[in-house]
Design a protein around this motif. Structure first.
Motif, PDB file in Angstrom:
ATOM      1  N   ARG A   1       0.812  -1.219   0.000  1.00 35.54           N
ATOM      2  CA  ARG A   1       0.000   0.000   0.000  1.00 35.54           C
ATOM      3  C   ARG A   1       0.842   1.265   0.000  1.00 35.54           C
ATOM      4  NH1 ARG A   1      -2.955  -1.090   5.405  1.00 35.54           N
ATOM      5  NH2 ARG A   1      -0.792  -1.668   5.834  1.00 35.54           N
TER       6      ARG A   1
ATOM      7  N   ASP B   1       0.837   3.683  -3.226  1.00 34.00           N
ATOM      8  CA  ASP B   1      -0.382   4.472  -3.385  1.00 34.00           C
ATOM      9  C   ASP B   1      -0.382   5.679  -2.449  1.00 34.00           C
ATOM     10  OD1 ASP B   1      -1.329   2.724  -5.298  1.00 34.00           O
ATOM     11  OD2 ASP B   1      -2.461   1.519  -3.864  1.00 34.00           O
TER      12      ASP B   1
ATOM     13  N   TYR C   1      -0.372   9.685  -3.328  1.00 34.33           N
ATOM     14  CA  TYR C   1      -1.368  10.611  -2.778  1.00 34.33           C
ATOM     15  C   TYR C   1      -0.697  11.828  -2.154  1.00 34.33           C
ATOM     16  CZ  TYR C   1      -4.570  12.755   0.475  1.00 34.33           C
ATOM     17  OH  TYR C   1      -5.303  13.685   1.162  1.00 34.33           O
TER      18      TYR C   1
ATOM     19  N   ASN D   1      -7.374   8.547  -1.515  1.00 33.96           N
ATOM     20  CA  ASN D   1      -7.100   8.040  -2.862  1.00 33.96           C
ATOM     21  C   ASN D   1      -7.649   9.034  -3.869  1.00 33.96           C
ATOM     22  OD1 ASN D   1      -5.954   5.613  -1.966  1.00 33.96           O
ATOM     23  ND2 ASN D   1      -7.979   4.728  -1.661  1.00 33.96           N
TER      24      ASN D   1
END
Length: 326
Positions: free
Chosen positions: A77, A80, A84, A294
């Motif tokens: 994760r 990501d 962001y 996200n």
């Protein structure tokens, strides 16, 4: 060959290959200067100073001036979240007691004090994972709340300095994660910075020995010097319970039924739990909305480059790399 045929043959050759290009030749066309690289940089110590560079694909660690070693993200994760942060917040600098942070983002939002610390704590956790080659459930833990009466009746929530909260239960087949909203996260940092570590609950009392009663425990890993008073311990325990309920409400859209309560006038007897509406989740109080961290899919398509960033130049040794530009 006659000289008078040479110009005709040249024109025929050019016609077969296409029209003669007009304007400047391709070699004369230049591109503008490349923008600064996206990344989060940490530095600490002296002689040599340790450097950590967190990009969107890997982590680079080592002493200055080098060589630096490339490490891949341990947690899938992390890329990501890196995207962001770097696409949301504008560049900033933050100096701390142990680490100095240089944030090289391309977003438009100005990170406040709480957001800057959140990014710093996330970067420290990511660097520690990369350096150790594995994740740790205890790194950056602020509090752990537990309630249960047996091995099949338990509820747990853990909250970290990154602002991430994780809820689990014995009857679940997975976990539920969420991120604290800035106001709640600032409150958590206040507790962590000022209160000393403590444990609450877990002892046997007349209430805990009652059939059907649930035991509640809290472990708080603060770094302050002030001893928590009873009201503060109760406040943090209530925070853990409410946070678990909010996270549980995101699982299948409803919170779990409340624990059984003693029936009025009948010591030792438990009343049936009140029914909980399945279709209506509990209101959010402490967490950001699901998916808030996200970017929208169309924004990702517009912002992500066509090609991934080029890796740093490899050093003479096979196990090291040079620091990225900038």
């Amino acid at each position: 060959m006659s000289r008078r045929w040479a110009p005709l043959l040249l024109l025929a050759f050019l016609g077969a290959c296409g029209k003669v290009p007009k304007g400047k030749p391709a070699a004369a066309v230049t591109k503008g200067p490349a923008g600064p690289p996206l990344g989060i940089e940490l530095q600490r110590g002296q002689d040599p100073r340790e450097r950590v560079w967190i990009g969107t694909r890997s982590v680079i660690i080592g002493p200055l001036p080098g060589p630096l070693v490339r490490k891949f993200f341990v947690d899938p994760r992390r890329p990501d979240m890196a995207w962001y942060f770097l696409r949301t917040f504008a560049p900033f600098e933050r100096k701390g007691l142990n680490w100095d942070l240089s944030f090289h983002g391309q977003g438009k939002a100005k990170a406040g004090v709480t957001e800057q610390r959140m990014i710093l704590e996330w970067a420290r956790q990511t660097a520690a994972e990369a350096a150790g080659g594995h994740g740790s459930q205890a790194y950056g833990l602020v509090l752990a709340w537990h309630q249960g009466g047996s091995s099949v009746d338990c509820q747990d929530v853990a909250v970290y300095l990154t602002g991430e909260a994780v809820a689990t239960a014995c009857v679940w087949d997975g976990e539920v994660r969420g991120w604290l909203e800035p106001g709640t996260l600032a409150r958590l940092y206040g507790w962590f910075d000022h209160l000393a570590p403590f444990q609450a609950g877990g002892g046997q009392t007349q209430e805990s020995l009652r059939p059907g009663a649930l035991e509640t425990r809290l472990v708080f890993a603060g770094k302050g010097r002030q001893q928590a008073i009873a009201a503060e311990e109760t406040e943090i325990q209530s925070f853990g319970a409410a946070l678990f309920a909010e996270l549980a409400g995101r699982r299948n859209g409803a919170a779990p039924p409340p624990p059984p309560q003693p029936a009025p006038g009948a010591p030792g007897k438990t009343a049936a739990p009140a029914p909980v509406p399945v279709a209506v989740p509990p209101p959010s109080h402490f967490l950001l909305p699901p998916g808030a961290l996200n970017p929208r899919q169309e924004e990702v398509a517009l912002q992500l480059p066509e090609k991934p960033p080029a890796p740093p130049v490899t050093a003479p040794t096979a196990s090291s790399v040079q620091p990225p530009p900038g």
